[in-house]
Design a protein around this motif. Structure first.
Motif, PDB file in Angstrom:
ATOM      1  N   VAL A 151      20.378 -56.603  28.097  1.00  0.00           N
ATOM      2  CA  VAL A 151      20.918 -55.811  29.029  1.00  0.00           C
ATOM      3  C   VAL A 151      22.266 -55.021  28.318  1.00  0.00           C
ATOM      4  N   THR A 152      22.990 -55.767  27.763  1.00  0.00           N
ATOM      5  CA  THR A 152      24.025 -54.780  26.974  1.00  0.00           C
ATOM      6  C   THR A 152      23.429 -53.734  25.809  1.00  0.00           C
ATOM      7  N   TRP A 153      22.425 -54.029  25.122  1.00  0.00           N
ATOM      8  CA  TRP A 153      21.789 -52.951  24.344  1.00  0.00           C
ATOM      9  C   TRP A 153      21.226 -51.900  25.145  1.00  0.00           C
ATOM     10  N   VAL A 154      20.743 -52.007  26.426  1.00  0.00           N
ATOM     11  CA  VAL A 154      20.272 -50.923  27.256  1.00  0.00           C
ATOM     12  C   VAL A 154      21.429 -50.304  27.739  1.00  0.00           C
ATOM     13  N   ILE A 155      22.312 -50.869  28.208  1.00  0.00           N
ATOM     14  CA  ILE A 155      23.740 -49.884  28.784  1.00  0.00           C
ATOM     15  C   ILE A 155      24.437 -49.467  27.495  1.00  0.00           C
ATOM     16  N   GLU A 156      24.811 -50.086  26.602  1.00  0.00           N
ATOM     17  CA  GLU A 156      25.725 -49.348  25.589  1.00  0.00           C
ATOM     18  C   GLU A 156      25.163 -48.666  24.159  1.00  0.00           C
ATOM     19  N   GLY A 157      23.868 -49.181  24.079  1.00  0.00           N
ATOM     20  CA  GLY A 157      23.122 -48.620  22.937  1.00  0.00           C
ATOM     21  C   GLY A 157      23.742 -48.983  21.601  1.00  0.00           C
ATOM     22  N   TRP A 158      24.234 -50.286  21.637  1.00  0.00           N
ATOM     23  CA  TRP A 158      24.707 -50.937  20.144  1.00  0.00           C
ATOM     24  C   TRP A 158      23.361 -51.375  19.498  1.00  0.00           C
ATOM     25  N   GLY A 165      21.893 -56.739  17.306  1.00  0.00           N
ATOM     26  CA  GLY A 165      22.727 -57.693  16.392  1.00  0.00           C
ATOM     27  C   GLY A 165      24.221 -58.021  17.100  1.00  0.00           C
ATOM     28  N   ASN A 166      24.650 -56.831  17.021  1.00  0.00           N
ATOM     29  CA  ASN A 166      26.112 -56.550  17.785  1.00  0.00           C
ATOM     30  C   ASN A 166      26.053 -57.090  19.263  1.00  0.00           C
ATOM     31  N   CYS A 167      24.945 -56.870  20.077  1.00  0.00           N
ATOM     32  CA  CYS A 167      24.956 -57.177  21.359  1.00  0.00           C
ATOM     33  C   CYS A 167      24.973 -58.634  21.394  1.00  0.00           C
ATOM     34  N   LEU A 168      24.207 -59.554  20.727  1.00  0.00           N
ATOM     35  CA  LEU A 168      24.220 -60.932  20.733  1.00  0.00           C
ATOM     36  C   LEU A 168      25.566 -61.495  20.163  1.00  0.00           C
ATOM     37  N   TYR A 169      26.296 -61.034  19.167  1.00  0.00           N
ATOM     38  CA  TYR A 169      27.612 -61.097  18.809  1.00  0.00           C
ATOM     39  C   TYR A 169      28.553 -60.948  20.064  1.00  0.00           C
ATOM     40  N   PHE A 170      28.414 -59.780  20.750  1.00  0.00           N
ATOM     41  CA  PHE A 170      29.303 -59.614  21.810  1.00  0.00           C
ATOM     42  C   PHE A 170      29.037 -60.503  22.983  1.00  0.00           C
ATOM     43  N   SER A 171      27.787 -60.886  23.172  1.00  0.00           N
ATOM     44  CA  SER A 171      27.465 -62.074  24.099  1.00  0.00           C
ATOM     45  C   SER A 171      28.168 -63.212  23.913  1.00  0.00           C
ATOM     46  N   ILE A 172      27.918 -63.740  22.878  1.00  0.00           N
ATOM     47  CA  ILE A 172      28.594 -65.105  22.302  1.00  0.00           C
ATOM     48  C   ILE A 172      30.118 -65.105  22.451  1.00  0.00           C
ATOM     49  N   ILE A 173      30.554 -64.092  21.863  1.00  0.00           N
ATOM     50  CA  ILE A 173      32.244 -63.883  21.771  1.00  0.00           C
ATOM     51  C   ILE A 173      32.750 -63.784  23.455  1.00  0.00           C
ATOM     52  N   SER A 174      31.635 -63.204  24.161  1.00  0.00           N
ATOM     53  CA  SER A 174      32.260 -63.061  25.549  1.00  0.00           C
ATOM     54  C   SER A 174      32.086 -64.542  26.238  1.00  0.00           C
ATOM     55  N   ALA A 207      33.590 -54.146  23.608  1.00  0.00           N
ATOM     56  CA  ALA A 207      34.073 -54.224  24.889  1.00  0.00           C
ATOM     57  C   ALA A 207      33.136 -53.279  25.974  1.00  0.00           C
ATOM     58  N   PRO A 208      33.051 -53.616  27.037  1.00  0.00           N
ATOM     59  CA  PRO A 208      32.174 -52.699  28.072  1.00  0.00           C
ATOM     60  C   PRO A 208      32.683 -51.313  28.067  1.00  0.00           C
ATOM     61  N   GLY A 209      31.929 -50.535  28.251  1.00  0.00           N
ATOM     62  CA  GLY A 209      32.474 -49.082  28.134  1.00  0.00           C
ATOM     63  C   GLY A 209      32.300 -48.454  29.645  1.00  0.00           C
ATOM     64  N   PRO A 210      32.979 -47.628  29.683  1.00  0.00           N
ATOM     65  CA  PRO A 210      33.239 -46.968  31.281  1.00  0.00           C
ATOM     66  C   PRO A 210      31.865 -46.804  31.989  1.00  0.00           C
ATOM     67  N   GLY A 211      32.153 -47.002  33.381  1.00  0.00           N
ATOM     68  CA  GLY A 211      31.185 -46.738  34.401  1.00  0.00           C
ATOM     69  C   GLY A 211      30.843 -47.948  35.418  1.00  0.00           C
ATOM     70  N   ASP A 212      29.970 -47.843  36.504  1.00  0.00           N
ATOM     71  CA  ASP A 212      29.927 -48.618  37.187  1.00  0.00           C
ATOM     72  C   ASP A 212      29.122 -49.978  36.510  1.00  0.00           C
ATOM     73  N   ASN A 213      28.568 -49.935  35.439  1.00  0.00           N
ATOM     74  CA  ASN A 213      27.848 -50.898  34.658  1.00  0.00           C
ATOM     75  C   ASN A 213      29.019 -51.948  34.466  1.00  0.00           C
ATOM     76  N   LYS A 214      29.975 -52.002  34.713  1.00  0.00           N
ATOM     77  CA  LYS A 214      31.219 -53.086  34.673  1.00  0.00           C
ATOM     78  C   LYS A 214      30.769 -54.104  35.412  1.00  0.00           C
ATOM     79  N   TYR A 262      28.390 -56.309  34.007  1.00  0.00           N
ATOM     80  CA  TYR A 262      29.088 -57.543  33.220  1.00  0.00           C
ATOM     81  C   TYR A 262      29.719 -58.400  33.920  1.00  0.00           C
ATOM     82  N   ILE A 263      30.187 -58.414  34.974  1.00  0.00           N
ATOM     83  CA  ILE A 263      30.823 -59.325  35.676  1.00  0.00           C
ATOM     84  C   ILE A 263      30.140 -60.465  36.220  1.00  0.00           C
ATOM     85  N   MET A 264      28.763 -59.790  36.884  1.00  0.00           N
ATOM     86  CA  MET A 264      27.962 -61.015  37.284  1.00  0.00           C
ATOM     87  C   MET A 264      27.187 -61.811  36.195  1.00  0.00           C
TER      88      MET A 264
END
Length: 287
Positions: A192-199, A202-211, A221-228, A231-233
């Protein structure tokens, strides 16, 4: 046998009642704090945006003058002008989704640091009310850990009973199952992060575990927009799963590595705990 265990205690309604009430309270607390934070920080952000737009106008003016006077020099200074322009771009982090995400990261202690309060009121509110939010989030995790145990035990207990003669094998199978569930959820969140942010994935997996582990370095960190709100859910669900996974994995690993002759199957050990609790007697552990 390997059949599913019946629901114990007062039933599903009773089991869900307190987690549901705590969750509703969490949503109300999150909404109220986000609304207050937005009203404290939004005026400052708007004033800063007005200042930034004026700075950008001055940068463009200087750039146009340099270009007319010396095109070669202007070409060499272009990276500097672009960097300055990026630095002074207007922001919109304190819209309602951004305020929700900020306060969620405070309560869950993720704290990405990608943006933070600039006003005295915002800093004071975060310090004073943030402590209450962290305590409440801890209580919410505790309630959901109990509920998740009852749900997942519908699967884990049959696995353990199917291997009653080999409790270590049953504990290993249950541990592998739970780990697969957690790893699968992390992989989905990364996608989901890969689709939203385009990272990179591997960085998306890293971001998920760190989060999920609430380390929150802030390098991603999450970028701007309603997609935040997405991320909360998803972060909230992952953080509810993690405490249950850690506590249950501890029990399963203890079962796997107990000395020979002292192994108590996962389901029998928890049956003893529930029976002792229902009778008001102290629980005795296996020698």
């Amino acid at each position: 046998g390997c059949s599913l265990p019946p629901m114990r205690g007062p039933g599903w309604v009773q089991a869900i009642r307190w987690p549901a009430l705590y969750f509703v309270g969490f949503l109300l607390f999150l909404f109220l704090c986000a609304l207050i934070m937005q009203n404290l920080e939004r005026p400052y952000e708007r004033a800063q945006n007005v200042h930034n737009l004026e700075v950008l106008r001055q940068i463009e003016l200087v750039h146009s003058i340099v270009t007319r006077q010396n095109a070669t020099l202007a070409a060499e200074l272009n990276p500097l002008f672009e960097e300055l322009s990026q630095h002074f771009q207007p922001t919109n982090v304190w819209d309602m989704p951004g305020s929700f995400l900020y306060w969620f990261t405070v309560m869950s202690t993720v704290g990405y640091g990608s943006y933070c309060p600039k006003t005295v009121g915002g800093k004071a509110f975060t310090c004073l009310v943030g402590v209450l939010g962290i305590v409440y989030f801890g209580l919410l995790l505790e309630k959901f850990t109990v509920l998740l145990k009852q749900i997942f035990d519908l699967v884990i207990t049959p696995i353990s009973r199917c291997s009653a003669s080999r409790p270590r094998f049953g504990a290993l199978a249950a541990f592998v199952f739970l780990t697969a569930v957690i790893m699968g959820y992390i992989a989905v969140f990364a996608a989901v992060t890969w689709v939203i942010e385009g990272w990179a994935y591997g960085n998306c997996l890293y971001f998920s575990i760190i989060s999920f582990t609430t380390i929150g370095f802030g390098d991603f960190a999450p970028g701007p927009g309603d997609n935040k709100l997405v991320y909360i859910m998803m972060l909230g669900t992952g953080m509810l799963l993690l405490p249950y996974y850690l506590s249950t994995s501890r029990d399963l690993i203890n079962t796997m590595f107990r000395p020979t002759g002292t192994v108590v199957p996962y389901d029998e050990r928890h049956d003893k705990v529930e029976d002792a609790d229902s009778e008001g007697k102290p629980t005795t552990s296996a020698a």
